[in-house]
Each structure stands twice: as C-alpha cells, then as structure tokens.
Scaffold this active site. Structure first.
Site, PDB file in Angstrom:
ATOM      1  N   ASP A   1       0.843  -1.201   0.000  1.00 15.95           N
ATOM      2  CA  ASP A   1       0.000   0.000   0.000  1.00 15.95           C
ATOM      3  C   ASP A   1       0.877   1.249   0.000  1.00 15.95           C
ATOM      4  O   ASP A   1       1.678   1.455   0.899  1.00 15.95           O
ATOM      5  CB  ASP A   1      -0.935  -0.007   1.205  1.00 15.95           C
ATOM      6  CG  ASP A   1      -2.124   0.913   0.992  1.00 15.95           C
ATOM      7  OD1 ASP A   1      -1.915   2.089   0.640  1.00 15.95           O
ATOM      8  OD2 ASP A   1      -3.265   0.459   1.161  1.00 15.95           O
TER       9      ASP A   1
ATOM     10  N   SER B   1      -6.925   4.322  -1.543  1.00 11.28           N
ATOM     11  CA  SER B   1      -6.732   2.868  -1.559  1.00 11.28           C
ATOM     12  C   SER B   1      -8.008   2.084  -1.847  1.00 11.28           C
ATOM     13  O   SER B   1      -7.942   0.941  -2.282  1.00 11.28           O
ATOM     14  CB  SER B   1      -6.165   2.399  -0.218  1.00 11.28           C
ATOM     15  OG  SER B   1      -4.862   2.877  -0.065  1.00 11.28           O
TER      16      SER B   1
HETATM   17 ZN   LIG Z   1      -3.164   6.125   2.084  1.00 10.64          ZN
END
Ligand SMILES: [Zn+2]
Ligand SMILES: *[C@@H]1O[C@H](CO)[C@@H](O)[C@H](O)[C@H]1NC(C)=O
Ligand SMILES: *[C@@H]1O[C@H](CO)[C@@H](O)[C@H](O)[C@H]1NC(C)=O
Ligand SMILES: *[C@@H]1O[C@H](CO)[C@@H](O)[C@H](O)[C@H]1NC(C)=O
Length: 525
Positions: free
Chosen positions: A57, A101
């Site tokens: 991420d 995300s």
């Molecule tokens: Zn983030």
C-alpha cells in the site's frame, strides 16, 4: 615518507578502488548475465491453479528504490525485483487523478474503476451515497467471488484492520470506506450494512477460508485497549453490542466445518494446518509496525508469519487457491511522514514475497505471483548524495541558503514535516542535521503544509512470475490486473474454457458497430 610506505599506500588505495568502484568489465559482465537470463526466459502459458496477489500500500517506485538501498545497497534487489515480467500501472480513480486505496483496490480486485473512498461498487456510486450502493447493478464481484465460484480456496492477509480500505474491496460493497462498523455511519445510511458485518455475514466474506489482520474494535463492541495493543480512536469503534468473532464461530460450527480463531503468535504457531476456516484478528486497530512489534508468544505476528501460515492453510486444496497479501503499513508510515518506517515495512513486505516464492517452489509452474502497489506516495528522492552515504542522511547543502537537506523528502506533509522557522524576521528551513534523521520517528521535510503527507498520482510498477505473467508487458490500466488473473486462472469473466466469452464480446462489438452504421445511414437518408 619512505618509498615502500608510499607504494603500500598506493596499493591499498588500488585495492579499495577495485573493490568499491565498478569498472567497465563489471557493467559488461552484468549486461551479459542479464541478456542470458532474458534469452532463457520462457513464457508459461499454463493454467494458474494458485494466485497470490501482493499489494504494497503506497509502495510507489520511489519507495522501492529507497527501500532497496536501505535494505542493503543500490546494487541490491528486493525479492520481487528479479521477477521475469514487469509492467507499469496507471492508478487514477474514476473521479480523481490521485486516487485513494479503496478506489484502487476496487480497480485491482474487481476490474472496474470507482470513485475515491468507495469500495466494491462502480462509478455510478458517489462517496457516501447509500441508496446508489444498494443497486445490485452497481455492486461488483471481486477476485474472491470469482475464485470461490471456481472451487478455489480464498484468503487475505493484511497488516491493517481486516475491514480497512484495501481488503474491503475483496468482499464489501460500500459507498464510504469509513463505514467499517456502525459507529461511523449516519442515520440516513441505515439501509446500508457496515463493512465488518458484510465480511462476517455476507457472501463472499463468510466463505473466505483465511482472514488475517487487525480490527477487533470493528468486529467486537467495547473492547479494551492496552499499551501493546491500543484502540485506534480515529477509526470505527463498535458500540452496538456486537461480537462478530463469536458469530463467525457459531456459523462455522453450525456448518460443521473445521475452524479456528487465532489472536496471537502462539495461536498462529499451534494452528492445525488442516483447518478449513481461520479468522486471525491480532490487534484492536492496525497491527504494529514490524520494528515495534512484540514477537513474544502473546504478541503480534509479522506479515511474513501470516503469509506463511495462510499459504500452508490454503495449499490443501485440489482446485488451488487465491490469496491477497497487503503490506498496509507502508502507506500509514508515509502519511505520517516517517520515511524510515515506510522503508522498513517495505523490506518486511519483500520478505513476505520471498517466503511465498519459497513455499510455492514445487508448484511454481502453476502459481501466479503478482506484486504491485495500489498507488504511489509523495516521497521524493533528490539532490546529489554520494553512493557511500546513508539513504536517510542529510549530506547535501542547498547552494542558495547553505542549509543541509535530507536525500529523502516529501512533496506534501503535516506539521511535523513542515519545518520552517522564523530567524531574524525571515523564514528559514530547519537544519535537519540538528535532528536524528536516521531514526524511525524522524519526519522528513515537506515542501507544502497540508493535513498529512498525501498520495502521489505517479504510476506504480507490477512484477509477475508464473502462468501468464508475460501478459504484463507495457503501461496498463490498473483494472487490467483483475482480467489477467481471471484469464490465467480461468475464473470470473474468463471462466470455463476462457476464449469463448472473449470472442462473444468481440462479436457483440462488431454487431454494435454494424448496426450503428446502418442506423446512421438510414438517419442521413
Ligand atoms: Zn493512504
Ligand atoms: C446523510 O447524512 C450526512 C451527515 O449526517 C450528510 O452529510 C449526507 O449528505 C446525508 N446524505 C443524504 C443522502 O441525505
Ligand atoms: C515468525 O517468523 C519468525 C522469523 O521467521 C520465526 O522465528 C517465528 O517463529 C515466526 N512466528 C510465527 C508465529 O510463525
Ligand atoms: C460465458 O459467460 C456466461 C455468462 O455471461 C457463462 O454462463 C458462460 O459459462 C461463459 N462461457 C465460458 C466459456 O466461459
């Protein structure tokens, strides 16, 4: 100075140069080695029985470059950087150039771009629009649903809450990523189900074989925190009396399947590998950063530990498996502007990939391993630092104001990153040499003050090995990932023998074009 001493010193300097500086032959040898490897490369056009999708991420290209140097040196490679196939992904969302995300996870897992902060729904659903998200046409199936329909075992592992943005797109349909539990939902959204309940109660969530991460405070009401495992006061904290972990156990007992709830290293270690369903909730909020994690039996596992167990559990299946692994704390560290933490989490992510490669070595010909990021971060790598200095150092000086600067900086940042001081009535950038720039908690300087370090819209890299890995070969839309997995594993849109539906779509398109021509011709006449 004595002649022999001078000769000896020159000799030492020579040894030093030979061992540290790469000469022409070095680069030539490296080129030959790489060409030999490239020529030997064979396309694997077999079936991907198993698929492991790793998401770092916020692990943009600047992060992997810096993490590579941090972990060893610039000559080094992270575990996935020698995968035979590499491509580039465009990450913009349906509504923003720089995505979040949730929208990128929806693109990767469902093959459709969504609006930021929405999960598992198409772009007809605006952020927070409960009614629109209930429209069945807007709800998207994910790789997890496709894999389950094909009889594969499924699982996901994350260092974030299991209800957090990235994993949520695997099993939920939500117009608001913050609706992880009931306490963050407004009364006018009462028709919508929070993300935690979708995971435990709905399909495909309740059929997921392996779930590992944090987020107890969303699944169980009124849990108490400890200094080792605090409550995250920013995010959802359930208050409605639920115990979804208990509900999960009851439902699995009723179905008569073997199952286990695990909560710490000891539980994970002693877990029987023939257990069909595993719910591993190791923290109230997100898991601790790897460097501050307690590895004791009652502590939290590492990403590598969870990945290892997940693969061993999922491997017990004739039809193969699909596993998503998220290194979620890379993004978290960047948001707070702590570059070293982000690099350290990236190294642990690389270790987890390495573990997966080792565990699937025997079945590598039928295991597709993909490593990518959901989006980049505003980390900047600039200046003219020498190769010998630390990537975390502040070894260069501005030619303008003579103030040193760190090799790693941020484009945007919060108060801790925005380091300007008023000296003699003029704004001056703080001298970073006054701080310990090597430490985990150091905040690199940012150019622009905002609430926290923001994401970057820069493309991300995708690395792949195994069946159909060569389908990643140039600059692709992020949504392409879902279709490559579908095609390689014959699940979802490319289920069955695969080719048929593609030709059907082509046929449909050609028909539409022909009809269009006729209609416009008639209209003109
Ligand atoms: Zn983030
Ligand atoms: C629902 O309520 C929230 C605040 O509680 C508000 O921001 C939002 O606009 C409302 N949505 C609708 C569709 O009325
Ligand atoms: C986690 O990994 C470490 C290092 O590989 C190992 O020593 C430890 O036993 C593992 N713990 C669990 C719970 O698997
Ligand atoms: C094609 O798609 C339809 C549904 O749209 C499905 O029923 C059928 O099995 C698919 N065929 C193949 C060969 O995948």
């Amino acid at each position: 100075m004595n002649h022999a001493v001078v000769c000896f010193l020159i000799f030492l300097v020579n040894i030093y140069l030979v061992t540290t500086l790469e000469d022409q032959q070095h680069w030539k040898n490296l080129g030959i080695e790489d060409i030999e490897a490239a020529l030997k490369q064979q396309q694997n056009i077999g079936l991907a029985k198993n698929v492991i999708l790793f998401i770092g991420d916020g692990m943009g290209p600047t992060t992997t470059t810096a993490a590579r140097i941090y972990s060893n040196s610039e000559k080094h490679y992270l575990s996935f950087e020698k995968f035979p196939n590499v491509g580039v992904l465009k990450t913009y969302s349906a509504d923003q150039l720089v995505p979040d995300s949730c929208s990128t996870a929806t693109a990767l897992f469902c093959g459709v771009k969504a609006n930021v902060k929405t999960s598992g729904v198409d772009a007809t659903v605006k952020y927070g629009d409960c009614a629109a998200s209930l429209n069945k046409e807007a709800q998207l199936d994910s790789l997890i649903s496709w894999a389950q329909a094909a009889g594969k075992r499924t699982g996901f592992v994350t260092t974030t809450r299991v209800t957090h943005a990235t994993p949520s797109a695997l099993y939920a349909h939500s117009p608001n990523r913050n609706w992880e539990c009931e306490s963050k939902m407004s009364p006018n959204a009462s028709q919508c189900k929070d993300i935690a309940r979708q995971l435990i109660e709905d399909l495909p969530g309740r059929n997921i074989n392996v779930i590992m991460g944090g987020g107890r405070q969303c699944l169980v009401s009124d849990v108490t925190g400890t200094s080792d495992d605090p409550i995250d006061t920013w995010s959802c904290f359930s208050r409605d009396g639920r115990n979804l972990i208990e509900d999960w156990k009851i439902s699995k007992s009723k179905s008569g399947v073997s199952h286990a709830v695990v909560a710490n290293n000891n539980d994970l270690n002693t877990l029987k590998l023939n257990t069909e369903y595993v719910l591993g909730i190791f923290a109230n909020g997100h898991l601790k950063m790897n460097h501050e994690r307690n590895p004791a039996p009652h502590g939290m596992p590492s990403l590598t530990n969870m990945t290892e167990k997940a693969i061993l559990l999922l491997q017990n299946n004739r039809n193969g498996f699909f596993l998503m692994v998220e290194g979620g704390m890379i993004d978290f560290a960047h948001h707070r502007g702590h570059a070293r933490q982000a690099l350290s989490e990236t190294v642990e992510f690389s270790n987890a990939v390495q573990k997966a490669v080792e565990l699937t070595k025997k079945v590598s010909y039928e295991t597709l391993i993909i490593v990518t990021a959901d989006h980049s971060h505003s980390l900047v790598f600039t200046g003219s630092a020498k190769r010998s200095v630390s990537i975390l150092g502040a070894d260069e000086k501005s030619e303008i104001d003579n103030i040193p600067y760190t090799t790693l900086l941020y484009g945007t940042g919060g108060g801790n990153n925005y380091q300007f001081e008023v000296v003699d009535n003029t704004m001056k950038r703080r001298n970073p040499q006054l701080d310990d720039t090597i430490s985990y908690d150091y905040s690199q300087q940012a150019a622009v003050l905002v609430d926290e370090v923001k994401h970057s819209g820069t493309d991300v890299i995708i690395y792949a090995v195994g069946p159909m890995a060569h389908l990643f070969h140039n600059v692709h839309e992020q949504t392409y990932v879902a279709y490559v997995i579908s095609y390689a594993a014959k699940i979802g849109p490319f289920a069955g023998n695969g080719g048929e539906n593609v030709s059907f779509v082509k046929y449909l398109l050609i028909s539409v074009i022909i009809i269009n021509c006729f209609v416009s011709k008639i209209l003109r006449e």
